[in-house]
Scaffold this motif. Sequence first.
Motif, PDB file in Angstrom:
ATOM      1  N   VAL A 181      51.097  18.805  25.958  1.00 67.60           N
ATOM      2  CA  VAL A 181      50.068  19.215  27.020  1.00 67.60           C
ATOM      3  C   VAL A 181      49.837  20.339  27.215  1.00 67.60           C
ATOM      4  CG1 VAL A 181      50.036  16.733  27.901  1.00 67.60           C
ATOM      5  CG2 VAL A 181      51.354  18.509  28.844  1.00 67.60           C
ATOM      6  N   GLU A 182      48.706  21.030  27.589  1.00 67.70           N
ATOM      7  CA  GLU A 182      48.588  22.403  27.620  1.00 67.70           C
ATOM      8  C   GLU A 182      48.287  22.432  29.503  1.00 67.70           C
ATOM      9  OE1 GLU A 182      46.190  25.487  25.330  1.00 67.70           O
ATOM     10  OE2 GLU A 182      44.844  24.773  26.958  1.00 67.70           O
ATOM     11  N   PHE A 183      48.883  23.856  29.926  1.00 64.89           N
ATOM     12  CA  PHE A 183      48.414  24.109  31.196  1.00 64.89           C
ATOM     13  C   PHE A 183      48.241  25.641  31.223  1.00 64.89           C
ATOM     14  CE2 PHE A 183      53.362  23.681  31.073  1.00 64.89           C
ATOM     15  CZ  PHE A 183      53.467  24.880  31.366  1.00 64.89           C
ATOM     16  N   GLY A 184      47.553  26.046  32.013  1.00 64.60           N
ATOM     17  CA  GLY A 184      47.388  27.605  32.101  1.00 64.60           C
ATOM     18  C   GLY A 184      47.407  28.310  33.432  1.00 64.60           C
ATOM     19  N   LEU A 185      47.341  29.660  33.475  1.00 60.68           N
ATOM     20  CA  LEU A 185      47.417  30.163  34.763  1.00 60.68           C
ATOM     21  C   LEU A 185      45.790  30.974  34.823  1.00 60.68           C
ATOM     22  CD1 LEU A 185      48.787  31.270  37.097  1.00 60.68           C
ATOM     23  CD2 LEU A 185      49.578  33.432  35.728  1.00 60.68           C
ATOM     24  N   VAL A 186      45.041  30.565  35.625  1.00 65.55           N
ATOM     25  CA  VAL A 186      43.938  30.996  35.820  1.00 65.55           C
ATOM     26  C   VAL A 186      43.462  31.899  37.109  1.00 65.55           C
ATOM     27  CG1 VAL A 186      41.402  30.500  35.721  1.00 65.55           C
ATOM     28  CG2 VAL A 186      42.976  28.810  34.674  1.00 65.55           C
ATOM     29  N   ARG A 187      43.055  33.001  36.789  1.00 68.64           N
ATOM     30  CA  ARG A 187      42.900  33.806  38.028  1.00 68.64           C
ATOM     31  C   ARG A 187      41.139  34.194  38.250  1.00 68.64           C
ATOM     32  NH1 ARG A 187      46.002  39.836  38.957  1.00 68.64           N
ATOM     33  NH2 ARG A 187      44.561  40.709  40.574  1.00 68.64           N
ATOM     34  N   SER A 188      40.935  34.265  39.464  1.00 72.35           N
ATOM     35  CA  SER A 188      39.572  34.549  39.877  1.00 72.35           C
ATOM     36  C   SER A 188      39.130  36.243  39.523  1.00 72.35           C
ATOM     37  CB  SER A 188      39.274  34.252  41.291  1.00 72.35           C
ATOM     38  OG  SER A 188      37.913  35.022  41.762  1.00 72.35           O
ATOM     39  N   SER A 189      38.314  36.369  38.595  1.00 73.40           N
ATOM     40  CA  SER A 189      37.653  37.603  38.377  1.00 73.40           C
ATOM     41  C   SER A 189      37.587  38.526  39.438  1.00 73.40           C
ATOM     42  CB  SER A 189      36.500  37.566  37.441  1.00 73.40           C
ATOM     43  OG  SER A 189      35.375  36.962  38.000  1.00 73.40           O
ATOM     44  N   ALA A 190      37.336  38.192  40.829  1.00 70.25           N
ATOM     45  CA  ALA A 190      36.922  38.558  42.098  1.00 70.25           C
ATOM     46  C   ALA A 190      38.213  39.323  42.685  1.00 70.25           C
ATOM     47  CB  ALA A 190      36.250  37.641  42.890  1.00 70.25           C
ATOM     48  N   THR A 191      39.332  39.039  42.019  1.00 64.09           N
ATOM     49  CA  THR A 191      40.600  39.702  42.639  1.00 64.09           C
ATOM     50  C   THR A 191      41.214  40.706  41.566  1.00 64.09           C
ATOM     51  OG1 THR A 191      42.070  37.981  41.405  1.00 64.09           O
ATOM     52  CG2 THR A 191      41.197  37.420  43.615  1.00 64.09           C
TER      53      THR A 191
END
Length: 277
Positions: free
Chosen positions: A250-260
């Motif tokens: 299964v896949e998991f990821g690290l997602v970051r808000s572009s506002a930061t």
Amino acid sequence: MTTDLETALLRAFVTSVKAGSISRAATALGHSQPALSQQLRRLERVVGQPLLHRAATGVSLTTTGEALMPYAERILALSSQALQVSRSTLDGHCGVGLLEDLATPVLTSALAEFTHFHPDITLELVSLPGPAMREAFVSGRVDLALCDPAYLPEPSRWTARMPLVWAQGPGIDIAADPLPLVLFSQPCRWRDPVLQTLERSGRRWRVVFESTSLAGVQAAVRAGLGVSALLPPNLEPGTVAPSLPELPEVEFGLVRSSATEGDRLVDAVETLLRRLV
């Protein structure tokens, strides 16, 4: 003379275990497979015991390897934190969303220690199902999310795959027809692939317990209600179920808000999460 455990050797060991094979770990670390194998042999010589069972299908931990693993993860986490402390003084607020399956004691402890080293920061850690994680991300409550990236509106900055593993409760007959299953309640994007794996193998199944929480699923397995599919870090000792169809990754990821972008605190937390996972 005192013998030290080199962080490079520990990183080779931890990455090999998490990747499930030396070849995949070598790719992840940017090493050749022979070079990584040599590092693992050096660590085993330092420890004085084999740490990994090696097979054509991959690697698994020996008893000594199981004992070393949490210490190795902790040492690597502390090394990362020490570098962060020495490089900068941080302040501000950062919201971190964690998929419950990935909120391991090592990861949460490292984040807690990170706040101790940086007394002027505030970390808000939240563990939420996919739809609620999306709401928290869109509203700005969560700046970084380590989760199933399919639920979030921005692309992953980093992704990884991990195999699911069958966990078996005490007294469960894995040859039972139908097979008793302990599952995560919907919404869960990993649930259907588990059921499809059983159906493709011709195994009948019945759901005996469902829960929205990892703790609930683990408790049901521990009580002997049935078998379940879990990530390797969440398997309890002695619960691995043999002779069942191989489960998908299964896949998991690290997602970051572009506002930061440009936020030094979020940069530091992102770096820490990458190193931990």
